[in-house]
Design an enzyme around this catalytic site. Sequence first.
Site, PDB file in Angstrom:
ATOM      1  N   SER A 561       0.851  -1.192   0.000  1.00 53.51           N
ATOM      2  CA  SER A 561       0.000   0.000   0.000  1.00 53.51           C
ATOM      3  C   SER A 561       0.886   1.240   0.000  1.00 53.51           C
ATOM      4  O   SER A 561       2.027   1.206   0.497  1.00 53.51           O
ATOM      5  CB  SER A 561      -0.898   0.003   1.242  1.00 53.51           C
ATOM      6  OG  SER A 561      -1.546   1.242   1.389  1.00 53.51           O
ATOM      7  N   TYR A 574      -2.938  -0.911  10.460  1.00 50.23           N
ATOM      8  CA  TYR A 574      -2.936  -1.251   9.031  1.00 50.23           C
ATOM      9  C   TYR A 574      -1.626  -0.806   8.370  1.00 50.23           C
ATOM     10  O   TYR A 574      -0.948  -1.580   7.680  1.00 50.23           O
ATOM     11  CB  TYR A 574      -4.123  -0.588   8.341  1.00 50.23           C
ATOM     12  CG  TYR A 574      -4.150  -0.754   6.838  1.00 50.23           C
ATOM     13  CD1 TYR A 574      -4.608  -1.928   6.255  1.00 50.23           C
ATOM     14  CD2 TYR A 574      -3.723   0.289   5.998  1.00 50.23           C
ATOM     15  CE1 TYR A 574      -4.628  -2.067   4.872  1.00 50.23           C
ATOM     16  CE2 TYR A 574      -3.744   0.161   4.623  1.00 50.23           C
ATOM     17  CZ  TYR A 574      -4.201  -1.030   4.061  1.00 50.23           C
ATOM     18  OH  TYR A 574      -4.232  -1.164   2.702  1.00 50.23           O
TER      19      TYR A 574
END
Length: 684
Positions: A561, A574
């Site tokens: 990400s 996360y």
Amino acid sequence: MSNEPEVAALLDRGHRLGADRRNTNYGGGNTSAKGTGNDPVTGGPVELIWVKGSGGDIGTLTGAGLAVLRLDRLRALVEVYPGVDREDEMVGAFDYCLHGRGGAAPSIDTAMHGLVDAAHVDHLHPDAGIALATAADGPELTRRCFGDRVLWVPWRRPGFQLGLDIAAIARDNPQAIGVILGGHGITAWGATSAECEARSLEIIETATRFLAEHGRAEPFGPVLPGYEALSAERRHDRAAALAPVLRGLASTDSRQTGQFQVGHFSDDPAVLDFLARTEHPRLAALGTSCPDHFLRTKVRPLVLDLPAETPLPDVLDRLRELHEAYRKDYRAYYERFAGPDSPAMRGADPAIVLVPGVGMFSFGRDKQTARVAAEYYLNAINVMRGAEAVSTYSPIDEAEKFRIEYWQLEEAKLQRMPKPKPLAGRIALVTGGGSGIGAAIVRRLAAEGACVVVADRNVEAAATVAGEIGNADRAVPVLVDVTDPAGVEAAFAAAALAFGGVDLVVNNAGLSISKSLLETTDADWDLQHDVMAKGSFLVSRAAARVLLDQGLGGDLVYISSKNSVFAGPNNIAYSAAKADQAHQVRLLAAELGAHGVRVNGVNPDGVVRGSGIFASGWGAQRAAVYGVPEEELGAYYARRTLLGREVLPEHVANAVFALTGGELSHTTGLHVPVDSGVAAAFLR
């Protein structure tokens, strides 16, 4: 053409005969019908023959797969036939007999169908028929089995002369309904489609009964102690361990082109029984006989000569020794028979590997080719059983096999095959492949030619995605929870059993919980790190074992990400897990590079549309953080990028293909941003 009654009856007959593998194997044999059509120039009537074209399968044949020729022109070739030494020239002459556009390319067996004076002709490869055809006393057995209703034709390579031979027998023996072709198969004929089909089935059923009534009980000999089948669970465990090693060995030559072999495993009871019997080494060494068999299985299989309970390391050592010996023997076979005009040797690796107690491994350029090779060798086992039951198995000799295997006409057929796709021969496993980004990656890799294992904890979703791609030759679903080490290992075992191993693994499984530091619980942290950080580690570890066993290199791709390098609010768990994944890319690139394994990552920005993570609540949480309606979150992300474009699952899939499709063969340890340009996430 396909509306002609003769053609409709021909296709229906072929579909019925081809649906039963006892009648003929996939792609084997051909059927034909004669009738009247209109000349496209004069409009007048002309006699035609419709016959299965080169490379087709009668069980799935359509009108487009038929070659259509003028019968008068085809039969006129008899007058100009230059003799058996030049009969290959006649295949080119078929092109001048085509009616209109001609349909599919005419096969080598076209003369057999056109020269026999019957409206309908079937040429099939039934196990029972080939058993008689390969028996040492085949002519006498044929007489005993059929009297003068079915006659014997000595072995002759398929071609124009064989068509002349069969036509002469049919003309001179009006009582005959067909022939047994020595070493090869059967041919039958009839005045109507129904009569031809009935006669084909009569020959097959009569031969089957004859073998059953006159055959001895144990044609393969008594059980060889220690070679009996292992239990189903132990067979599959050992097969999963052996498959990647065998796939690597079977790809020794094809790895030079980057088009690896795909594998198939079968533990059919007939295979296990054959390998448990004393005569299997002798019979396997004789090889197959029917041309359609050995063109797909090679001249003979590689057979492990160790008992079923032999420790795995010893088995692997012996298989490597046998593989080297097999390659030397195959090269000697090629050099023994090759002439100045022979095509170059196509590869010395086995297509069939037999392991007592475990089963059969087969290999080919794609899954269907590998699976069909296994089906053909199973047919060959049935043929050997039938021949040994009533006589001695006596296939055609190696010189004849070589003439067909390295036939210029066979080479021309191979050259007509379409260029393989970039990922042909590659096997991909994608975690989280049942939805969102994972599903998009699965679809793209499959579209580029890969066989795909769709791994997901929602196996129903995985099955849906796999079903969209095609049958089990192209994609299979696998249940996996990436946080479970045993489950991850089982997923790779399933990949090995389905396709022979794995080459391209995408760590995509993930989830997200958007909370501030103070709101993030221990459970939130553990869950996200278990799935993404630990899960990627477990998947990569299992993948590395397979990749190193294969010795073919490979690719690991992490879907990380932009948050692995971008510091944003309310997502510490996360983003930390994604940063862990990002550094795994660098660490594993450094460790696995020596084995030819490339490790790269993809860093997407928020993928809202089509994303399973966003649909499960993350979208609403992030929209609240940024103070925008959830339905506008994608547009919000796009506005903050340099390109002003929203990122979709397909864009991430594009990056995965770019990294693995061959053009970036010297790239490893790289993270590719797919974020439309987030300056704060630029890599430094």
